[in-house]
Write a protein that holds these residues in place. Structure first.
Motif, PDB file in Angstrom:
ATOM      1  N   ARG A 159       0.790  -1.216  -0.111  1.00 31.33           N
ATOM      2  CA  ARG A 159       0.045  -0.188   0.076  1.00 31.33           C
ATOM      3  C   ARG A 159       0.935   1.142   0.104  1.00 31.33           C
ATOM      4  O   ARG A 159       0.430   2.299  -0.405  1.00 31.33           O
ATOM      5  CB  ARG A 159      -1.037   0.033   1.220  1.00 31.33           C
ATOM      6  CG  ARG A 159      -1.792  -1.259   1.371  1.00 31.33           C
ATOM      7  CD  ARG A 159      -2.922  -1.066   2.476  1.00 31.33           C
ATOM      8  NE  ARG A 159      -3.888  -2.088   2.677  1.00 31.33           N
ATOM      9  CZ  ARG A 159      -4.874  -2.177   3.444  1.00 31.33           C
ATOM     10  NH1 ARG A 159      -5.729  -0.886   3.748  1.00 31.33           N
ATOM     11  NH2 ARG A 159      -5.730  -3.368   3.687  1.00 31.33           N
ATOM     12  N   SER A 160       2.132   1.273   0.511  1.00 30.93           N
ATOM     13  CA  SER A 160       2.987   2.599   0.801  1.00 30.93           C
ATOM     14  C   SER A 160       3.670   2.457  -0.465  1.00 30.93           C
ATOM     15  O   SER A 160       4.630   3.703  -0.398  1.00 30.93           O
ATOM     16  CB  SER A 160       3.624   2.362   2.188  1.00 30.93           C
ATOM     17  OG  SER A 160       4.560   1.079   2.164  1.00 30.93           O
ATOM     18  N   ALA A 205      -7.399  -3.904   0.895  1.00 33.03           N
ATOM     19  CA  ALA A 205      -6.376  -3.204   0.041  1.00 33.03           C
ATOM     20  C   ALA A 205      -6.956  -2.812  -1.305  1.00 33.03           C
ATOM     21  O   ALA A 205      -6.560  -1.592  -1.795  1.00 33.03           O
ATOM     22  CB  ALA A 205      -5.058  -3.665  -0.063  1.00 33.03           C
ATOM     23  N   SER A 208      -9.343   0.088  -1.018  1.00 28.02           N
ATOM     24  CA  SER A 208      -9.143   1.411  -0.666  1.00 28.02           C
ATOM     25  C   SER A 208      -7.984   2.006  -1.331  1.00 28.02           C
ATOM     26  O   SER A 208      -7.854   3.247  -1.420  1.00 28.02           O
ATOM     27  CB  SER A 208      -8.494   1.430   1.041  1.00 28.02           C
ATOM     28  OG  SER A 208      -7.202   0.424   1.205  1.00 28.02           O
ATOM     29  N   SER A 209      -7.320   1.188  -2.023  1.00 24.41           N
ATOM     30  CA  SER A 209      -6.481   1.827  -3.087  1.00 24.41           C
ATOM     31  C   SER A 209      -6.684   2.765  -3.998  1.00 24.41           C
ATOM     32  O   SER A 209      -7.846   2.562  -4.753  1.00 24.41           O
ATOM     33  CB  SER A 209      -5.472   0.743  -3.649  1.00 24.41           C
ATOM     34  OG  SER A 209      -4.795  -0.279  -2.656  1.00 24.41           O
ATOM     35  N   LEU A 213      -1.807   0.088  -7.662  1.00 27.39           N
ATOM     36  CA  LEU A 213      -2.092  -1.127  -6.947  1.00 27.39           C
ATOM     37  C   LEU A 213      -3.517  -1.724  -7.148  1.00 27.39           C
ATOM     38  O   LEU A 213      -3.780  -2.884  -6.940  1.00 27.39           O
ATOM     39  CB  LEU A 213      -1.945  -0.839  -5.267  1.00 27.39           C
ATOM     40  CG  LEU A 213      -1.911  -1.813  -4.480  1.00 27.39           C
ATOM     41  CD1 LEU A 213      -0.795  -2.946  -4.808  1.00 27.39           C
ATOM     42  CD2 LEU A 213      -1.689  -1.469  -3.064  1.00 27.39           C
ATOM     43  N   LYS A 214      -4.360  -0.690  -7.210  1.00 30.26           N
ATOM     44  CA  LYS A 214      -5.909  -1.378  -7.169  1.00 30.26           C
ATOM     45  C   LYS A 214      -5.928  -2.081  -8.452  1.00 30.26           C
ATOM     46  O   LYS A 214      -6.792  -3.143  -8.476  1.00 30.26           O
ATOM     47  CB  LYS A 214      -6.913  -0.030  -7.217  1.00 30.26           C
ATOM     48  CG  LYS A 214      -8.314  -0.570  -7.540  1.00 30.26           C
ATOM     49  CD  LYS A 214      -9.330   0.563  -7.698  1.00 30.26           C
ATOM     50  CE  LYS A 214      -9.506   1.124  -6.385  1.00 30.26           C
ATOM     51  NZ  LYS A 214     -10.488   0.107  -5.497  1.00 30.26           N
TER      52      LYS A 214
END
Length: 538
Positions: A159-160, A205, A208-209, A213-214
């Motif tokens: 995520r980061s 993840a 929320s991304s 990443l999504k």
């Protein structure tokens, strides 16, 4: 083969009796005296060495990383001890007999920590390569499932990351291996709960991304769900997790499918992912569709979402079938230079997933309607609207099968040419035909084809049998025929199953030779012809 004396010297330097300086010297000496492909020599050295020293080297590297506050400085910092440790472990892990040893498996938690903290591309790639090799063993997968915190850190680290491609590739492999382990080794509750925890975190993840990443997580989640079936999820304690997973993934797939920008390239992947949700948890995926009752208007957005997916699945199914109808079984390889033809045929791969969505909804809505009281305020218009779209797709599906048959091809030639398309078409038709007997006349030519596939195709016959069973049972039900008694009649060769007089909704199949033959095949009984051939062969 390496010199035996050198191997003994290297093993001695790496043993627990040596000092740390001697062990470090042994690590540096090892690649000079042993070839990376020499499994026997490497295994001898590994069995002799003190692997806790390797562990300390990795932990030293981790402490160096953790003490760096500035991100740029951390990325530029050299980590010689960690690099040496990873290089040595990488060589050992390349041999499965060494990778399965407890001394190697014990390094997994620290390797996961390295993979979540290190920012140097080479070190990160090497750590993940080692973990991929170790996770190829069931022991490692079981360890991860029983203590999922290690892999959860990887999900959190993705995520980061600005460019999470390397991490998502690893997640793809790791989650798929976990799913395969669950499916192949039974539903041990602790392992399934660990799997559910991992999927919940990855689904969150995904939901929320907002960056790449999504989209990169779409195939990761699809590959994680693909090996699993409903029986694997029949474990006490994961019902809430299953609902959360379905909700997070489902809403995010809808979001992707609604986009009209460059993200549309991921729409096909989102449709595939959604089909896996339908296959595993239709009760959660279509729960919003319970607002086919007018009184539940607050769920109107969920209704629109479900309707969007179903209509899209119908459209894509028709397109896939239309594309394949121009390609008879003996048409050969598509001309690679004819991009238009190749594009049409390429659409055929979507049909199995579209069929899963359509069949899943049909099965779910039939069960849900049976549960409703007579006083329920059901929005029949919403249901009939979706059924109308499914009806169009199903008619195209019937035409697809009949068209190939009319061209003079045998049933075996047809299924050999496009087994996935044929089985998917039957899957969709099986549920569609279990909704309304008025549809049966149209599909009458398909009965003999399905009978042949069940009897003759050892690879796909079982699937065709499974998909046709519901509509056979439904046809009997429309005529007021007890299925148990019908099977007994088939076994005794006393076929007394005329349709009840004045039964308006009776299936036109019942009483025909084609239906009887299909029934013999679906119930696994010998037909009259098969009994006769067996007697003649005696």
């Amino acid at each position: 083969m390496a010199n035996r004396e050198q191997i003994e010297r290297c093993a001695g330097l790496l043993s627990s009796r040596s000092t740390d300086d001697e062990k470090l010297a042994g690590l540096l000496l090892m690649p000079r005296v042993v070839d990376a492909k020499d499994r026997e020599s490497l295994e001898y050295i590994f069995d002799s060495m003190d692997t806790k020293f390797i562990e300390r080297l990795m932990r030293t590297g981790i402490k160096q990383i953790e003490t760096q506050n500035n991100t740029e400085a951390a990325a530029a910092t050299e980590l010689p001890m960690l690099d040496i440790a990873l290089s040595v472990i990488n060589v050992f892990s390349s041999h499965s007999t060494i990778a399965t040893k407890p001394k190697m498996q014990d390094r997994i938690p620290t390797l996961f920590k390295v993979a979540t903290l290190v920012e140097q591309p080479d070190a990160l790639a090497e750590a993940m390569q080692i973990l991929c090799r170790l996770l190829a063993t069931d022991t490692a997968v079981q360890t991860v499932l029983e203590k999922p915190d290690t892999l959860l850190r990887i999900v959190d680290s993705a995520r980061s990351q600005v460019e999470p491609l390397e991490t998502t590739r690893f997640l793809d492999m790791a989650l798929n291996r976990c799913s395969c382990y669950i499916h192949e080794n039974g539903s041990d509750s602790s392992c399934v709960k660990g799997w559910a925890e991992l999927l919940t975190s990855t689904a969150n993840a995904f939901a929320s991304s907002v960056g790449m990443l999504k989209f990169e997580l779409i195939p990761v989640l699809a590959n994680a769900l693909e090996p699993i079936d409903r029986a694997d999820m029949d474990v006490v304690g994961i019902a809430d997790a299953s609902k959360d997973i379905a909700s997070s993934i489902g809403s995010s797939c809808i979001w992707v499918l609604r986009q009209k920008s460059e993200t549309t390239q991921y729409a096909d992947q989102a449709l595939v992912l959604y089909s896996h949700l339908v296959r595993l948890w239709p009760e959660h995926v279509f729960s919003g569709n319970r607002a086919v009752t007018a009184s539940q208007s607050q769920n109107s957005q969920q209704n629109k979402d479900s309707e969007l997916i179903l209509r899209l699945a119908c459209i894509e199914a028709q397109a896939a079938i239309d594309a394949m109808m121009i390609c008879p079984p003996d048409s050969g390889v598509v001309d690679a230079e004819n991009s238009a033809e190749a594009a049409r045929l390429a659409r055929g791969w979507k049909l199995p997933f579209c069929a899963e969505i359509i069949a899943g909804w049909l099965e779910w809505i039939a069960s849900w309607l049976d549960e409703q009281p007579e006083s329920a305020d059901i929005d029949e218009g919403a249901i009939y609207g979706i059924m109308s779209e499914i009806h169009k797709a199903a008619q195209v599906a019937v035409g697809f099968l009949v068209d190939w048959k009319d061209r003079g091809y045998s049933e075996q030639e047809i299924i050999d040419a496009s087994p996935g398309l044929v089985v998917s078409t039957v899957h969709m038709l099986g549920q569609w035909l279990a909704t309304d007997p008025k549809l049966h006349q149209t599909a009458l030519p398909v009965l003999a084809m399905c009978t042949s596939w069940i009897k003759l195709d050892t690879v796909h016959g079982a699937a065709v049998k499974e998909f046709m069973r519901p509509c056979v049972s439904y046809a009997l039900e429309t005529c007021g025929i007890d299925e148990v008694q019908f099977i007994a009649d088939l076994e005794s060769r006393e076929l007394r199953h005329d349709r009840k007089p004045a039964h308006e909704f009776a299936s036109p199949w019942v009483g025909t030779v084609d239906f009887d033959d299909l029934s013999y095949a679906v119930y696994g009984l010998q037909s009259d012809e098969e009994v006769l051939r067996a007697r003649q062969a005696m």
